[in-house]
Design an enzyme around this catalytic site. Structure first.
Site, PDB file in Angstrom:
ATOM      1  N   HIS A  15       0.729  -1.218   0.067  1.00 64.63           N
ATOM      2  CA  HIS A  15       0.109   0.070   0.001  1.00 64.63           C
ATOM      3  C   HIS A  15       0.812   1.155  -0.122  1.00 64.63           C
ATOM      4  CE1 HIS A  15      -0.297   0.937   4.606  1.00 64.63           C
ATOM      5  NE2 HIS A  15       0.844   0.403   4.396  1.00 64.63           N
ATOM      6  N   CYS A  34       5.723   6.403   4.810  1.00 64.96           N
ATOM      7  CA  CYS A  34       4.635   5.562   4.080  1.00 64.96           C
ATOM      8  C   CYS A  34       4.052   6.449   2.818  1.00 64.96           C
ATOM      9  CB  CYS A  34       3.662   5.419   5.045  1.00 64.96           C
ATOM     10  SG  CYS A  34       4.052   4.487   6.642  1.00 64.96           S
ATOM     11  N   HIS A  40       5.052  -0.014  -0.285  1.00 61.60           N
ATOM     12  CA  HIS A  40       5.731  -0.687   0.631  1.00 61.60           C
ATOM     13  C   HIS A  40       4.873  -1.714   1.020  1.00 61.60           C
ATOM     14  CE1 HIS A  40       4.153   2.047   3.599  1.00 61.60           C
ATOM     15  NE2 HIS A  40       3.953   0.918   4.363  1.00 61.60           N
ATOM     16  N   HIS A  42       3.302  -5.281   3.723  1.00 59.49           N
ATOM     17  CA  HIS A  42       2.965  -5.586   5.104  1.00 59.49           C
ATOM     18  C   HIS A  42       2.782  -7.137   5.142  1.00 59.49           C
ATOM     19  CE1 HIS A  42       3.629  -1.873   7.068  1.00 59.49           C
ATOM     20  NE2 HIS A  42       2.868  -1.396   6.190  1.00 59.49           N
ATOM     21  N   ASP A  80      -4.724 -10.636  -0.738  1.00 59.40           N
ATOM     22  CA  ASP A  80      -3.663 -11.181  -0.555  1.00 59.40           C
ATOM     23  C   ASP A  80      -2.727 -11.062  -1.766  1.00 59.40           C
ATOM     24  OD1 ASP A  80      -1.710 -12.452   0.956  1.00 59.40           O
ATOM     25  OD2 ASP A  80      -2.249 -14.596   0.241  1.00 59.40           O
ATOM     26  N   HIS A  81      -1.472 -10.436  -1.518  1.00 59.25           N
ATOM     27  CA  HIS A  81      -0.717 -10.177  -2.667  1.00 59.25           C
ATOM     28  C   HIS A  81      -0.958  -9.195  -3.744  1.00 59.25           C
ATOM     29  CE1 HIS A  81       1.473 -13.673  -0.890  1.00 59.25           C
ATOM     30  NE2 HIS A  81       2.504 -13.415  -1.594  1.00 59.25           N
ATOM     31  N   GLU A 124      -0.123  -4.933  12.072  1.00 56.07           N
ATOM     32  CA  GLU A 124       0.500  -4.433  10.915  1.00 56.07           C
ATOM     33  C   GLU A 124       2.109  -4.643  11.102  1.00 56.07           C
ATOM     34  OE1 GLU A 124       0.617  -0.215   8.932  1.00 56.07           O
ATOM     35  OE2 GLU A 124       1.642  -0.299  10.650  1.00 56.07           O
TER      36      GLU A 124
HETATM   37 NI    NI Z   1       2.220   0.567   5.437  1.00 55.61          NI
END
Ligand code: NI
Length: 136
Positions: A15, A34, A40, A42, A80-81, A124
Site C-alpha cells: 500500500h 509511508c 511498501h 506488510h 492477498d498479494h 501491521e
Molecule cells: Ni504501511
C-alpha cells in the site's frame, strides 16, 4: 450465554498512504516514508473474533471450517498479494490499517451472519496493532 472464538490469518499486501485531499507536500508531511510513491508491503496478521451462544449440538460458536471459507473467500482472496490502493474500497479511503480493519470488518460482518462478528484486530508490524468492533 456467550462465548468467543478468535482465529488468525495472514495477509501480505502492499500500500501507499496518500490522500487526494492533501497536497503532495502535506501528504509527505502527514504520512512520511509511508507516502513513498512506490509503496511498501506488510505481512498483516488479521485476527477475527466471532461471538455467540455455544451450539449445544456441536459445542461450537462457529464451525472453524465455515469461518475459514468465508474469510478466504471475502478477504484473503481479495487482498492477498495485492496493492490495497488499487481496490475500489480504497479509492476514497486512505489504506491505513485503521481503515483496513474497518473494511475487513464490514466485508465479514454480513458474510458471517447469523454468527456475530465481534472484532477485527490487525497486527501491521511487531509494534503496531489496530482494532475495530463495528459502529455500535
Ligand atoms: Ni504501511
Amino acid at each position: 450465554m456467550k462465548a468467543y472464538f478468535t482465529r488468525a490469518y495472514t495477509l501480505s499486501a502492499s500500500h501507499r498512504l496518500h490522500t487526494e485531499a492533501l497536497s503532495a507536500e502535506d501528504n509527505r508531511t502527514t504520512f512520511g516514508k509511508c507516502n513513498n510513491p512506490h509503496g511498501h508491503g506488510h505481512n498483516y496478521r488479521i485476527e477475527v473474533t466471532v461471538g455467540g451462544p455455544v451450539d449445544p449440538a456441536t459445542g461450537m460458536v462457529i464451525n472453524m471450517a465455515t469461518l475459514d471459507q468465508v474469510v478466504n473467500d471475502v478477504v484473503i482472496r481479495r487482498f492477498d498479494h495485492m496493492n490495497l490502493n488499487l481496490d475500489p474500497l480504497f479509492t476514497h479511503r486512505v489504506s491505513t490499517t485503521e481503515n483496513l480493519s474497518i473494511t475487513v470488518f464490514d466485508l465479514l460482518a454480513s458474510a458471517l451472519a447469523p454468527a456475530i462478528l465481534e472484532k477485527i484486530r490487525i497486527e501491521e508490524t511487531e509494534n503496531n496493532f489496530f482494532e475495530y468492533s463495528g459502529s455500535h
